[in-house]
Design an enzyme around this catalytic site. Sequence first.
Site, PDB file in Angstrom:
ATOM      1  N   HIS A 100       0.818  -1.224   0.000  1.00 38.63           N
ATOM      2  CA  HIS A 100       0.000   0.000   0.000  1.00 38.63           C
ATOM      3  C   HIS A 100       0.850   1.273   0.000  1.00 38.63           C
ATOM      4  CE1 HIS A 100      -3.590  -2.323   0.409  1.00 38.63           C
ATOM      5  NE2 HIS A 100      -3.288  -2.787   1.602  1.00 38.63           N
ATOM      6  N   HIS A 112      -6.067  -7.367  -0.639  1.00 39.38           N
ATOM      7  CA  HIS A 112      -6.309  -5.952  -0.945  1.00 39.38           C
ATOM      8  C   HIS A 112      -5.509  -5.534  -2.173  1.00 39.38           C
ATOM      9  CE1 HIS A 112      -6.795  -6.494   3.471  1.00 39.38           C
ATOM     10  NE2 HIS A 112      -7.930  -5.855   3.214  1.00 39.38           N
ATOM     11  N   ASP A 156      -2.352 -10.695  -2.344  1.00 42.11           N
ATOM     12  CA  ASP A 156      -2.931 -10.174  -1.099  1.00 42.11           C
ATOM     13  C   ASP A 156      -4.401  -9.825  -1.374  1.00 42.11           C
ATOM     14  OD1 ASP A 156      -1.950  -8.678   1.694  1.00 42.11           O
ATOM     15  OD2 ASP A 156      -3.646  -7.660   0.724  1.00 42.11           O
ATOM     16  N   TYR A 200      -3.748 -12.121   8.619  1.00 44.45           N
ATOM     17  CA  TYR A 200      -3.878 -11.582   9.980  1.00 44.45           C
ATOM     18  C   TYR A 200      -4.461 -12.544  10.997  1.00 44.45           C
ATOM     19  CZ  TYR A 200      -2.783  -7.551   7.210  1.00 44.45           C
ATOM     20  OH  TYR A 200      -2.152  -6.695   6.348  1.00 44.45           O
ATOM     21  N   ASP A 237      -4.329 -12.965   3.253  1.00 46.14           N
ATOM     22  CA  ASP A 237      -5.538 -12.459   3.905  1.00 46.14           C
ATOM     23  C   ASP A 237      -6.803 -12.707   3.082  1.00 46.14           C
ATOM     24  OD1 ASP A 237      -4.486 -10.603   2.150  1.00 46.14           O
ATOM     25  OD2 ASP A 237      -4.513  -8.917   3.553  1.00 46.14           O
TER      26      ASP A 237
HETATM   27  C1  SP5 Z   1      -1.128  -5.088   3.865  1.00 48.20           C
HETATM   28  C2  SP5 Z   1      -2.579  -5.180   4.148  1.00 48.20           C
HETATM   29  O1  SP5 Z   1      -3.162  -6.241   4.036  1.00 48.20           O
HETATM   30  N1  SP5 Z   1      -3.190  -4.070   4.562  1.00 48.20           N
HETATM   31  C3  SP5 Z   1      -4.585  -4.062   4.784  1.00 48.20           C
HETATM   32  C4  SP5 Z   1      -4.961  -2.898   5.587  1.00 48.20           C
HETATM   33  C5  SP5 Z   1      -6.433  -2.785   5.667  1.00 48.20           C
HETATM   34  N2  SP5 Z   1      -6.804  -1.824   6.654  1.00 48.20           N
HETATM   35  C6  SP5 Z   1      -8.131  -1.377   6.490  1.00 48.20           C
HETATM   36  C7  SP5 Z   1      -8.682  -0.698   7.673  1.00 48.20           C
HETATM   37  C8  SP5 Z   1      -8.509  -1.483   8.935  1.00 48.20           C
HETATM   38  C9  SP5 Z   1      -9.759  -1.642   9.671  1.00 48.20           C
HETATM   39  N3  SP5 Z   1      -9.802  -2.926  10.293  1.00 48.20           N
HETATM   40  C10 SP5 Z   1     -10.930  -3.098  11.118  1.00 48.20           C
HETATM   41  C11 SP5 Z   1     -11.316  -4.517  11.169  1.00 48.20           C
HETATM   42  C12 SP5 Z   1     -12.624  -4.662  11.876  1.00 48.20           C
HETATM   43  N4  SP5 Z   1     -13.097  -5.998  11.688  1.00 48.20           N
HETATM   44 ZN    ZN Z   2      -4.084  -7.190   2.575  1.00 47.88          ZN
END
Ligand code: SP5
Ligand code: ZN
Length: 367
Positions: free
Chosen positions: A169, A207, A205, A334, A295
């Site tokens: 990112h 995302h 990944d 994660y 993920d």
């Molecule tokens: C490297 C990578 O996989 N980064 C992903 C980051 C995504 N973050 C988004 C916002 C985080 C909010 N997470 C809240 C989870 C509630 N279930």
């Molecule tokens: Zn990710």
Amino acid sequence: MTLAAIWSEASRSHDPAGEVWIGVPIEGDETPERGTVMKRAIDGLGLDVIEPHPHGDRAITAIHDPGMLEYLRTAYDEWVAAGYPDDPGQDRVVAYAFRHPGAFGHVAERLPRSRTAMAGVYCMDTCTVLGPGSYTGIRYAVDAALTAADLILAGEGHAYAAVRPPGHHAGTDYFGGSCYLNNAAIAAHHLVGAGGGRVGIIDIDAHHGNGTQQIFYERDDVLYASVHVDPGEGWFPHWSGFSDEIGVGPGVGFNRNFPLAPGSDDDAFVDAVITAGELVTDKGCAALVVSLGVDAGREDPESPLQVSAAGFSRAGSVLRELALPTLLVQEGGYHLLALQRDLTAILNRFSSAGGADHELEPLAGPG
Ligand code: SP5
Ligand code: ZN
């Protein structure tokens, strides 16, 4: 062909100790324990562990704004010196205001006096914080990716860089999404610079790797192909990862996105990886970098994709069968037990041992 694995204790050094999401301090799941789990997967496969070699700034500033690198190096110490851990009691560097281009794009860009405002200059969100060991960990991740790239250049067929924090990112002059420096992009550029020909990056990944896309968007010497949950369905990074983003100028055709509907399972995921792999072959890439997030797995708290260990194993086979020198760089993943299992499923396809499934070793303490 063997699989070299890069890992060190420094993979645990960066500790966000939570993140701020929609203004609320939450636990966060890009934790130091992830480094331990990566090591467990490496040990479970019986791979030799290689320590990363330190590299200078040059490979980083070939990709990132030197001002951002300097900021990452000094931001935490400056934050402490400014007293914010005591008043108001925030011991991590977190932004509260961002330089929106619509608001300030018409005036000269200046670096603000306040360290709180500095926190919003390079960072794009409130989740990607800096603490005492962060810079050590950030540099570890780059060094491990570059060490793995050096092994590929020395003739090693496959190398895995067990890194955190992740990188995809992070772009030229900004960071976010739990990423600081773009480990995979830095390594890919390093490979190209060594004269090895065109490099293909396949990002699995969950995302979209907005940073990697942005870094290489105008280039035809690095192909970027990404499989991820459809950002149009409401998922991070929200503003990019759509299928009509195909590159600009000489880069047209060298950027491809394969957004998947939330809930997509093994078949959709593997089909997209197959298509990305065909592109890498069609464009004549001489080496492959895999942005290896897991993920997309069923259990993962950060994505609605529903890929099983068997699906990751199939994806690993597809990538392995491209028969290119391959650098695998860890990104997300994660859920700790799923991270170990799914990472093992993929790496297994790249290690000489090959086929056998490996037992999942339960983690000590709460997962
Ligand atoms: C490297 C990578 O996989 N980064 C992903 C980051 C995504 N973050 C988004 C916002 C985080 C909010 N997470 C809240 C989870 C509630 N279930
Ligand atoms: Zn990710």
